[in-house]
Design a protein around this motif. Structure first.
Motif, PDB file in Angstrom:
ATOM      1  N   SER A  45       1.132 -11.117  30.752  1.00  0.00           N
ATOM      2  CA  SER A  45       2.724 -10.869  30.568  1.00  0.00           C
ATOM      3  C   SER A  45       3.661 -11.710  30.731  1.00  0.00           C
ATOM      4  CB  SER A  45       2.585  -8.943  31.062  1.00  0.00           C
ATOM      5  OG  SER A  45       2.312  -9.836  32.847  1.00  0.00           O
ATOM      6  N   LYS A  46       2.898 -12.985  30.709  1.00  0.00           N
ATOM      7  CA  LYS A  46       3.891 -14.090  30.985  1.00  0.00           C
ATOM      8  C   LYS A  46       5.033 -13.792  30.730  1.00  0.00           C
ATOM      9  CE  LYS A  46       4.003 -18.935  31.495  1.00  0.00           C
ATOM     10  NZ  LYS A  46       3.364 -20.314  30.416  1.00  0.00           N
ATOM     11  N   GLY A  47       6.290 -14.327  31.487  1.00  0.00           N
ATOM     12  CA  GLY A  47       7.160 -14.510  30.783  1.00  0.00           C
ATOM     13  C   GLY A  47       8.234 -13.212  30.550  1.00  0.00           C
ATOM     14  N   VAL A  48       7.866 -12.129  30.001  1.00  0.00           N
ATOM     15  CA  VAL A  48       8.063 -11.098  30.168  1.00  0.00           C
ATOM     16  C   VAL A  48       8.290  -9.619  31.575  1.00  0.00           C
ATOM     17  CG1 VAL A  48       8.189  -8.770  28.927  1.00  0.00           C
ATOM     18  CG2 VAL A  48       7.399 -10.425  27.898  1.00  0.00           C
ATOM     19  N   ARG A  49       9.691 -10.097  32.193  1.00  0.00           N
ATOM     20  CA  ARG A  49       9.848  -9.320  33.542  1.00  0.00           C
ATOM     21  C   ARG A  49      10.237  -7.555  33.357  1.00  0.00           C
ATOM     22  NH1 ARG A  49      12.754 -12.554  37.230  1.00  0.00           N
ATOM     23  NH2 ARG A  49      12.026 -10.326  38.127  1.00  0.00           N
ATOM     24  N   LEU A  50       8.555  -6.948  34.410  1.00  0.00           N
ATOM     25  CA  LEU A  50       9.140  -5.415  34.647  1.00  0.00           C
ATOM     26  C   LEU A  50      10.192  -4.868  34.226  1.00  0.00           C
ATOM     27  CD1 LEU A  50       7.215  -2.809  34.321  1.00  0.00           C
ATOM     28  CD2 LEU A  50       6.467  -3.748  36.890  1.00  0.00           C
ATOM     29  N   SER A  51      10.816  -5.607  35.679  1.00  0.00           N
ATOM     30  CA  SER A  51      11.633  -4.935  35.908  1.00  0.00           C
ATOM     31  C   SER A  51      12.468  -4.959  34.583  1.00  0.00           C
ATOM     32  CB  SER A  51      12.566  -5.478  37.028  1.00  0.00           C
ATOM     33  OG  SER A  51      13.082  -7.412  36.528  1.00  0.00           O
ATOM     34  N   LYS A 144      18.459  -6.716  30.376  1.00  0.00           N
ATOM     35  CA  LYS A 144      19.183  -8.080  28.730  1.00  0.00           C
ATOM     36  C   LYS A 144      18.928  -9.221  30.028  1.00  0.00           C
ATOM     37  CE  LYS A 144      19.458  -5.406  25.063  1.00  0.00           C
ATOM     38  NZ  LYS A 144      19.071  -3.711  25.691  1.00  0.00           N
ATOM     39  N   LEU A 145      19.824  -9.461  31.489  1.00  0.00           N
ATOM     40  CA  LEU A 145      20.744 -10.274  32.182  1.00  0.00           C
ATOM     41  C   LEU A 145      19.244 -10.582  32.783  1.00  0.00           C
ATOM     42  CD1 LEU A 145      24.069  -9.382  33.056  1.00  0.00           C
ATOM     43  CD2 LEU A 145      22.980 -10.816  31.362  1.00  0.00           C
ATOM     44  N   ILE A 146      18.316  -9.994  33.119  1.00  0.00           N
ATOM     45  CA  ILE A 146      17.310 -10.412  34.136  1.00  0.00           C
ATOM     46  C   ILE A 146      16.041 -11.124  33.192  1.00  0.00           C
ATOM     47  CG2 ILE A 146      14.872  -9.049  34.688  1.00  0.00           C
ATOM     48  CD1 ILE A 146      17.008  -7.175  36.342  1.00  0.00           C
ATOM     49  N   GLN A 147      16.034 -10.722  31.746  1.00  0.00           N
ATOM     50  CA  GLN A 147      15.639 -11.459  30.769  1.00  0.00           C
ATOM     51  C   GLN A 147      15.867 -12.798  30.576  1.00  0.00           C
ATOM     52  OE1 GLN A 147      11.786  -9.966  29.555  1.00  0.00           O
ATOM     53  NE2 GLN A 147      11.620 -12.162  29.913  1.00  0.00           N
ATOM     54  N   LEU A 148      16.685 -13.143  30.305  1.00  0.00           N
ATOM     55  CA  LEU A 148      17.246 -13.730  30.210  1.00  0.00           C
ATOM     56  C   LEU A 148      17.795 -14.895  30.932  1.00  0.00           C
ATOM     57  CD1 LEU A 148      19.545 -15.416  27.522  1.00  0.00           C
ATOM     58  CD2 LEU A 148      20.920 -14.274  28.921  1.00  0.00           C
ATOM     59  N   VAL A 149      17.924 -15.055  32.485  1.00  0.00           N
ATOM     60  CA  VAL A 149      17.800 -15.789  33.388  1.00  0.00           C
ATOM     61  C   VAL A 149      16.582 -16.304  33.692  1.00  0.00           C
ATOM     62  CG1 VAL A 149      18.565 -15.555  35.703  1.00  0.00           C
ATOM     63  CG2 VAL A 149      19.834 -15.017  34.804  1.00  0.00           C
ATOM     64  N   ARG A 153      15.976 -19.926  33.464  1.00  0.00           N
ATOM     65  CA  ARG A 153      15.018 -20.810  35.029  1.00  0.00           C
ATOM     66  C   ARG A 153      14.418 -20.905  34.349  1.00  0.00           C
ATOM     67  NH1 ARG A 153      15.625 -16.307  39.563  1.00  0.00           N
ATOM     68  NH2 ARG A 153      17.286 -16.977  39.120  1.00  0.00           N
ATOM     69  N   ASN A 154      13.243 -20.292  33.837  1.00  0.00           N
ATOM     70  CA  ASN A 154      12.157 -20.999  33.756  1.00  0.00           C
ATOM     71  C   ASN A 154      11.470 -22.232  32.682  1.00  0.00           C
ATOM     72  OD1 ASN A 154      10.621 -19.700  36.010  1.00  0.00           O
ATOM     73  ND2 ASN A 154      10.380 -17.184  34.328  1.00  0.00           N
ATOM     74  N   GLN A 155      13.186 -21.611  32.010  1.00  0.00           N
ATOM     75  CA  GLN A 155      12.905 -22.842  30.666  1.00  0.00           C
ATOM     76  C   GLN A 155      11.744 -23.076  29.675  1.00  0.00           C
ATOM     77  OE1 GLN A 155      13.891 -26.926  31.391  1.00  0.00           O
ATOM     78  NE2 GLN A 155      15.678 -26.206  32.080  1.00  0.00           N
ATOM     79  N   SER A 201      21.675 -13.727  22.116  1.00  0.00           N
ATOM     80  CA  SER A 201      21.634 -14.615  22.950  1.00  0.00           C
ATOM     81  C   SER A 201      20.349 -15.013  23.463  1.00  0.00           C
ATOM     82  CB  SER A 201      22.554 -14.153  24.213  1.00  0.00           C
ATOM     83  OG  SER A 201      23.820 -14.393  24.111  1.00  0.00           O
ATOM     84  N   LEU A 202      19.639 -13.825  23.581  1.00  0.00           N
ATOM     85  CA  LEU A 202      17.802 -13.172  24.188  1.00  0.00           C
ATOM     86  C   LEU A 202      17.810 -14.584  22.945  1.00  0.00           C
ATOM     87  CD1 LEU A 202      17.722 -10.499  26.313  1.00  0.00           C
ATOM     88  CD2 LEU A 202      16.427 -12.788  27.118  1.00  0.00           C
ATOM     89  N   THR A 203      17.651 -13.651  21.653  1.00  0.00           N
ATOM     90  CA  THR A 203      17.411 -14.787  20.516  1.00  0.00           C
ATOM     91  C   THR A 203      17.116 -16.088  20.641  1.00  0.00           C
ATOM     92  OG1 THR A 203      17.389 -12.097  18.955  1.00  0.00           O
ATOM     93  CG2 THR A 203      16.109 -14.173  17.909  1.00  0.00           C
ATOM     94  N   ILE A 204      18.031 -16.277  20.682  1.00  0.00           N
ATOM     95  CA  ILE A 204      18.816 -18.276  20.691  1.00  0.00           C
ATOM     96  C   ILE A 204      17.551 -19.055  21.356  1.00  0.00           C
ATOM     97  CG2 ILE A 204      20.145 -19.394  20.565  1.00  0.00           C
ATOM     98  CD1 ILE A 204      20.597 -18.029  18.567  1.00  0.00           C
ATOM     99  N   MET A 205      17.807 -18.018  22.889  1.00  0.00           N
ATOM    100  CA  MET A 205      17.185 -19.100  24.075  1.00  0.00           C
ATOM    101  C   MET A 205      15.568 -18.789  23.755  1.00  0.00           C
ATOM    102  SD  MET A 205      19.628 -19.940  26.035  1.00  0.00           S
ATOM    103  CE  MET A 205      20.514 -20.159  24.920  1.00  0.00           C
ATOM    104  N   VAL A 206      15.139 -17.764  23.087  1.00  0.00           N
ATOM    105  CA  VAL A 206      13.599 -17.405  23.210  1.00  0.00           C
ATOM    106  C   VAL A 206      13.621 -18.698  22.105  1.00  0.00           C
ATOM    107  CG1 VAL A 206      11.533 -16.398  21.968  1.00  0.00           C
ATOM    108  CG2 VAL A 206      13.321 -15.330  23.996  1.00  0.00           C
TER     109      VAL A 206
END
Length: 218
Positions: A45-51, A144-149, A153-155, A201-206
């Protein structure tokens, strides 16, 4: 403007709303499938934040039970049934891949079912429902902000699916339109508007960081 024009305009808007609603429901049947498959293929589940997913599940559950309790047209919210179920699968996968899937999760699941069943059955005062839907926006935004950050952060998006977030962008944009046409609920409109922006924003960042990761390999 004569009456015929008004009626025609209303009919056109209703048709547009129904078409968008159907497209949203169809998209939401499979919206989390790319994410689920990405995690299964990657074996993690790398990259997918449970919170993030837990907050998202809470937000979806509020939206589903609120609309049901308010007797809104089922076409304006039916997709949340699929979103809730698919997010539960994502949560199970995250817990499983992190070796945290055990019986201690059952009381929390039981509490979740109890609370939202009460919401859906209108077994809580009206102000509780209104408070819940008002909280839905900060809950959804935080998710969404948690996932985006995390991605920034991890790039590295890890197993986060751009397809899932892209579909989420479309569905929230479409739902903004259908809500405006059919219910005009300001609380719901605000939630969809903010979610639409963050989903984009999340789509673009991914996509951006995934492309950057591929370039580094070469």
């Amino acid at each position: 403007m004569n009456m015929a024009a008004v009626v025609g305009s209303s009919a056109s808007l209703l048709l547009l709303s129904n078409v968008l609603s159907i497209s949203v429901i169809l998209a939401c049947i499979v919206i989390k499938l790319p994410q689920i498959l990405s995690m299964i293929r990657g074996g993690s589940s790398k990259g997918v934040r449970l919170s993030s997913v837990l907050l998202e599940e809470c937000g979806y559950s509020i939206m589903l039970t609120y609309h049901f309790a308010m007797n809104y047209p089922i076409a304006t919210y039916f997709e949340y049934t699929f979103l809730v179920l698919q997010d539960l699968i994502v949560i199970v996968l995250i817990l499983g891949y992190n070796e945290k899937l055990n019986l201690t999760a059952l009381p929390f699941f039981a509490l979740y079912m109890c609370v939202f069943s009460c919401f859906a059955m209108n077994m809580v005062p009206g102000y509780v429902l209104k408070t819940a839907i008002s909280l839905c926006t900060p809950i959804s935004t935080s998710s969404k902000l948690i996932q985006l950050v995390s991605i920034v952060r991890n790039q590295d998006p890890g197993t986060v699916s751009a397809a899932t977030w892209g579909m989420a962008f479309y569905t929230t944009m479409a739902r903004s339109i259908t809500t405006l046409i059919q219910t005009g609920d300001v609380r719901v409109l605000i939630n969809f508007g903010i979610s639409c922006l963050l989903n984009f924003s999340l789509t673009i960042m991914v996509l951006y960081y995934r492309r950057s990761s591929k370039k580094k390999l070469y």
